[in-house]
Design a protein around this motif. Structure first.
Motif, PDB file in Angstrom:
ATOM      1  N   GLN A   1       0.818  -1.209   0.000  1.00 32.83           N
ATOM      2  CA  GLN A   1       0.000   0.000   0.000  1.00 32.83           C
ATOM      3  C   GLN A   1       0.858   1.268   0.000  1.00 32.83           C
ATOM      4  OE1 GLN A   1      -3.540   0.019  -0.217  1.00 32.83           O
ATOM      5  NE2 GLN A   1      -3.025   2.087  -0.794  1.00 32.83           N
ATOM      6  N   GLY A   2       1.911   1.281   0.803  1.00 33.31           N
ATOM      7  CA  GLY A   2       2.790   2.458   0.865  1.00 33.31           C
ATOM      8  C   GLY A   2       3.430   2.760  -0.476  1.00 33.31           C
ATOM      9  N   LYS A   3       3.927   1.724  -1.136  1.00 35.67           N
ATOM     10  CA  LYS A   3       4.556   1.898  -2.442  1.00 35.67           C
ATOM     11  C   LYS A   3       3.540   2.360  -3.478  1.00 35.67           C
ATOM     12  CE  LYS A   3       8.810   1.329  -3.569  1.00 35.67           C
ATOM     13  NZ  LYS A   3       9.678   2.469  -3.390  1.00 35.67           N
ATOM     14  N   LEU A   4       2.338   1.781  -3.415  1.00 40.59           N
ATOM     15  CA  LEU A   4       1.284   2.173  -4.341  1.00 40.59           C
ATOM     16  C   LEU A   4       0.934   3.648  -4.155  1.00 40.59           C
ATOM     17  CD1 LEU A   4      -0.798   1.379  -6.503  1.00 40.59           C
ATOM     18  CD2 LEU A   4      -2.361   0.830  -4.647  1.00 40.59           C
ATOM     19  N   ASN A   5       0.852   4.097  -2.914  1.00 47.82           N
ATOM     20  CA  ASN A   5       0.561   5.501  -2.639  1.00 47.82           C
ATOM     21  C   ASN A   5       1.644   6.413  -3.207  1.00 47.82           C
ATOM     22  OD1 ASN A   5      -1.813   4.879  -1.319  1.00 47.82           O
ATOM     23  ND2 ASN A   5      -0.925   4.984   0.713  1.00 47.82           N
ATOM     24  N   GLU A   6       2.900   5.991  -3.126  1.00 46.60           N
ATOM     25  CA  GLU A   6       3.997   6.778  -3.694  1.00 46.60           C
ATOM     26  C   GLU A   6       3.857   6.879  -5.208  1.00 46.60           C
ATOM     27  OE1 GLU A   6       7.690   5.072  -2.399  1.00 46.60           O
ATOM     28  OE2 GLU A   6       7.318   5.584  -0.292  1.00 46.60           O
ATOM     29  N   VAL A   7       3.480   5.790  -5.841  1.00 45.04           N
ATOM     30  CA  VAL A   7       3.285   5.786  -7.297  1.00 45.04           C
ATOM     31  C   VAL A   7       2.134   6.712  -7.670  1.00 45.04           C
ATOM     32  CG1 VAL A   7       2.592   4.350  -9.263  1.00 45.04           C
ATOM     33  CG2 VAL A   7       4.276   3.500  -7.638  1.00 45.04           C
TER      34      VAL A   7
ATOM     35  N   LEU B   1       2.419  20.321  -0.205  1.00 44.46           N
ATOM     36  CA  LEU B   1       2.388  19.099   0.605  1.00 44.46           C
ATOM     37  C   LEU B   1       0.952  18.700   0.949  1.00 44.46           C
ATOM     38  CD1 LEU B   1       4.279  17.098   2.108  1.00 44.46           C
ATOM     39  CD2 LEU B   1       4.111  18.612   4.067  1.00 44.46           C
ATOM     40  N   GLU B   2       0.153  19.668   1.356  1.00 42.51           N
ATOM     41  CA  GLU B   2      -1.253  19.403   1.697  1.00 42.51           C
ATOM     42  C   GLU B   2      -2.041  18.901   0.486  1.00 42.51           C
ATOM     43  OE1 GLU B   2      -2.667  23.139   3.190  1.00 42.51           O
ATOM     44  OE2 GLU B   2      -1.629  22.918   5.105  1.00 42.51           O
ATOM     45  N   ILE B   3      -1.839  19.545  -0.657  1.00 40.34           N
ATOM     46  CA  ILE B   3      -2.568  19.177  -1.877  1.00 40.34           C
ATOM     47  C   ILE B   3      -2.208  17.752  -2.305  1.00 40.34           C
ATOM     48  CG2 ILE B   3      -2.792  19.666  -4.350  1.00 40.34           C
ATOM     49  CD1 ILE B   3      -2.364  22.630  -3.642  1.00 40.34           C
ATOM     50  N   ILE B   4      -0.931  17.425  -2.267  1.00 42.53           N
ATOM     51  CA  ILE B   4      -0.469  16.091  -2.680  1.00 42.53           C
ATOM     52  C   ILE B   4      -1.064  15.019  -1.774  1.00 42.53           C
ATOM     53  CG2 ILE B   4       1.559  14.593  -2.883  1.00 42.53           C
ATOM     54  CD1 ILE B   4       1.837  16.574  -5.004  1.00 42.53           C
TER      55      ILE B   4
ATOM     56  N   GLY C   1      -5.225  10.799  -0.139  1.00 45.85           N
ATOM     57  CA  GLY C   1      -6.189  10.471   0.911  1.00 45.85           C
ATOM     58  C   GLY C   1      -5.555  10.096   2.234  1.00 45.85           C
ATOM     59  N   GLU C   2      -4.253  10.140   2.297  1.00 41.33           N
ATOM     60  CA  GLU C   2      -3.553   9.903   3.559  1.00 41.33           C
ATOM     61  C   GLU C   2      -2.176  10.549   3.483  1.00 41.33           C
ATOM     62  OE1 GLU C   2      -1.699   5.724   3.949  1.00 41.33           O
ATOM     63  OE2 GLU C   2      -3.576   5.405   2.887  1.00 41.33           O
ATOM     64  N   GLU C   3      -1.514  10.669   4.637  1.00 42.13           N
ATOM     65  CA  GLU C   3      -0.219  11.351   4.654  1.00 42.13           C
ATOM     66  C   GLU C   3       0.887  10.409   4.185  1.00 42.13           C
ATOM     67  OE1 GLU C   3       2.835  13.606   7.667  1.00 42.13           O
ATOM     68  OE2 GLU C   3       0.776  13.327   8.329  1.00 42.13           O
TER      69      GLU C   3
END
Length: 107
Positions: free
Chosen positions: A34-40, A89-92, A97-99
């Protein structure tokens, strides 16, 4: 004499049925992807989030250790985005949907 219950497809394995969305989430969690997917997602949505004008002057976007690195070809744009770093940072993070990103670095 015992009669078998007639077969009906809607009754069979109903408890095993999981919505596809939930199944994918479970797989991502199980394999810790999930973390890697969020980075992508962050990198892929850079143009959508920042706009075409910024994307045209962006040379490279990548994520490493919770930091978003953005290489720009325009010094004035780099300065302008640096001044609005917190908002970027906030927009990204709102897009994902998460930090996911803790810091933005403009190169």
């Amino acid at each position: 004499m015992a009669f078998k219950k007639p077969y009906s497809p809607e009754n069979s394995r109903k408890s095993d049925i999981v919505p596809l969305k939930d199944g994918i989430k479970a797989l991502l969690k199980a394999y810790r992807l999930q973390g890697k997917l969020n980075e992508v997602v962050v990198v892929a949505s850079w143009e959508k989030v920042m706009g075409k004008a910024v994307a045209m002057k962006t040379q490279e976007v990548y994520v490493s250790n919770g930091k978003l690195f953005v290489r720009l070809t325009s010094a004035p744009l780099k300065h302008e985005l640096f001044m609005a770093k917190t908002r970027v940072l906030e927009i990204i993070n709102a897009e994902v949907g998460e930090e996911v990103i803790k810091e933005v670095v403009f190169l």
